[in-house]
Design a protein around this motif. Sequence first.
Motif, PDB file in Angstrom:
ATOM      1  N   UNK A  19       0.809  -1.220   0.000  1.00 22.72           N
ATOM      2  CA  UNK A  19       0.000   0.000   0.000  1.00 22.72           C
ATOM      3  C   UNK A  19       0.844   1.272   0.000  1.00 22.72           C
ATOM      4  N   UNK A  20       2.155   1.131   0.096  1.00 17.72           N
ATOM      5  CA  UNK A  20       3.039   2.304   0.148  1.00 17.72           C
ATOM      6  C   UNK A  20       3.406   2.811  -1.233  1.00 17.72           C
ATOM      7  N   UNK A  21       3.782   4.051  -1.301  1.00 23.27           N
ATOM      8  CA  UNK A  21       4.199   4.658  -2.557  1.00 23.27           C
ATOM      9  C   UNK A  21       5.626   4.256  -2.912  1.00 23.27           C
ATOM     10  N   UNK A  22       5.945   4.381  -4.196  1.00 25.86           N
ATOM     11  CA  UNK A  22       7.302   4.211  -4.684  1.00 25.86           C
ATOM     12  C   UNK A  22       7.673   5.513  -5.383  1.00 25.86           C
ATOM     13  N   UNK A  52      17.839  13.999 -20.732  1.00 32.29           N
ATOM     14  CA  UNK A  52      17.748  15.385 -21.209  1.00 32.29           C
ATOM     15  C   UNK A  52      18.873  16.234 -20.631  1.00 32.29           C
ATOM     16  N   UNK A  53      19.135  16.079 -19.327  1.00 34.48           N
ATOM     17  CA  UNK A  53      20.190  16.859 -18.675  1.00 34.48           C
ATOM     18  C   UNK A  53      21.550  16.531 -19.296  1.00 34.48           C
ATOM     19  N   UNK A  54      21.794  15.258 -19.561  1.00 35.67           N
ATOM     20  CA  UNK A  54      23.060  14.855 -20.190  1.00 35.67           C
ATOM     21  C   UNK A  54      23.177  15.477 -21.579  1.00 35.67           C
ATOM     22  N   UNK A  55      22.082  15.478 -22.329  1.00 40.11           N
ATOM     23  CA  UNK A  55      22.112  16.055 -23.665  1.00 40.11           C
ATOM     24  C   UNK A  55      22.379  17.551 -23.657  1.00 40.11           C
ATOM     25  N   UNK A  56      21.845  18.243 -22.672  1.00 36.56           N
ATOM     26  CA  UNK A  56      22.011  19.702 -22.598  1.00 36.56           C
ATOM     27  C   UNK A  56      23.365  20.126 -22.037  1.00 36.56           C
ATOM     28  N   UNK A  57      23.919  19.323 -21.138  1.00 41.12           N
ATOM     29  CA  UNK A  57      25.114  19.747 -20.402  1.00 41.12           C
ATOM     30  C   UNK A  57      26.362  18.933 -20.715  1.00 41.12           C
ATOM     31  N   UNK A  58      26.197  17.736 -21.252  1.00 44.32           N
ATOM     32  CA  UNK A  58      27.340  16.846 -21.447  1.00 44.32           C
ATOM     33  C   UNK A  58      27.700  16.068 -20.193  1.00 44.32           C
ATOM     34  N   UNK A  59      26.965  16.272 -19.101  1.00 44.01           N
ATOM     35  CA  UNK A  59      27.221  15.524 -17.868  1.00 44.01           C
ATOM     36  C   UNK A  59      26.842  14.064 -18.084  1.00 44.01           C
ATOM     37  N   UNK A  60      27.650  13.173 -17.549  1.00 45.21           N
ATOM     38  CA  UNK A  60      27.452  11.748 -17.821  1.00 45.21           C
ATOM     39  C   UNK A  60      27.230  10.881 -16.579  1.00 45.21           C
ATOM     40  N   UNK A  61      27.440  11.419 -15.396  1.00 49.78           N
ATOM     41  CA  UNK A  61      27.331  10.599 -14.190  1.00 49.78           C
ATOM     42  C   UNK A  61      26.132  11.043 -13.357  1.00 49.78           C
ATOM     43  N   UNK A  62      25.264  10.085 -13.041  1.00 55.55           N
ATOM     44  CA  UNK A  62      24.044  10.367 -12.283  1.00 55.55           C
ATOM     45  C   UNK A  62      23.888   9.361 -11.161  1.00 55.55           C
ATOM     46  N   UNK A  63      23.212   9.786 -10.114  1.00 54.11           N
ATOM     47  CA  UNK A  63      22.847   8.895  -9.006  1.00 54.11           C
ATOM     48  C   UNK A  63      21.346   8.677  -9.110  1.00 54.11           C
ATOM     49  N   UNK A  64      20.924   7.422  -9.151  1.00 58.71           N
ATOM     50  CA  UNK A  64      19.501   7.102  -9.195  1.00 58.71           C
ATOM     51  C   UNK A  64      19.062   6.608  -7.821  1.00 58.71           C
ATOM     52  N   UNK A  65      17.905   7.079  -7.384  1.00 60.20           N
ATOM     53  CA  UNK A  65      17.400   6.727  -6.057  1.00 60.20           C
ATOM     54  C   UNK A  65      15.986   6.181  -6.190  1.00 60.20           C
ATOM     55  N   UNK A  66      15.771   5.050  -5.561  1.00 60.52           N
ATOM     56  CA  UNK A  66      14.470   4.386  -5.522  1.00 60.52           C
ATOM     57  C   UNK A  66      14.053   4.343  -4.061  1.00 60.52           C
ATOM     58  N   UNK A  67      12.885   4.873  -3.761  1.00 58.19           N
ATOM     59  CA  UNK A  67      12.416   4.916  -2.380  1.00 58.19           C
ATOM     60  C   UNK A  67      11.053   4.246  -2.295  1.00 58.19           C
ATOM     61  N   UNK A  68      10.895   3.351  -1.328  1.00 57.21           N
ATOM     62  CA  UNK A  68       9.594   2.736  -1.107  1.00 57.21           C
ATOM     63  C   UNK A  68       9.304   2.678   0.387  1.00 57.21           C
ATOM     64  N   UNK A  69       8.134   2.200   0.711  1.00 57.23           N
ATOM     65  CA  UNK A  69       7.779   1.974   2.108  1.00 57.23           C
ATOM     66  C   UNK A  69       7.977   0.490   2.396  1.00 57.23           C
ATOM     67  N   UNK A  70       8.506   0.199   3.554  1.00 59.73           N
ATOM     68  CA  UNK A  70       8.743  -1.185   3.945  1.00 59.73           C
ATOM     69  C   UNK A  70       7.933  -1.519   5.187  1.00 59.73           C
TER      70      UNK A  70
END
Length: 80
Positions: A19-22, A52-70
């Motif tokens: 029932x928790x959000x992701x 989109x950000x990579x295309x506009x800036x040339x930046x190539x390194x990103x941190x992805x975060x996944x958050x859920x309820x446990x």
Amino acid sequence: MTPRAVYRHVDHTIRHAPDGDVTYAAFCATADCEARSGPQDRQEAAQDWALRHAGLTGHRLFRRVYTDHAEVTRAGVRGR
């Protein structure tokens, strides 16, 4: 009479609460760039922002975060 403590160890499990959000988010990890996608309901939305950000800036390194309820339950006991 000296009081005594009794400890009982009980196994627990932790799993995604149905029932928790992701929430998904992406953060630019390039030095001195603080750009971020903000919370998204869909993984694709956060990834599209990073592309989109990579295309506009040339930046190539990103941190992805996944958050859920446990939900934590005692072993052998069903959640509510």
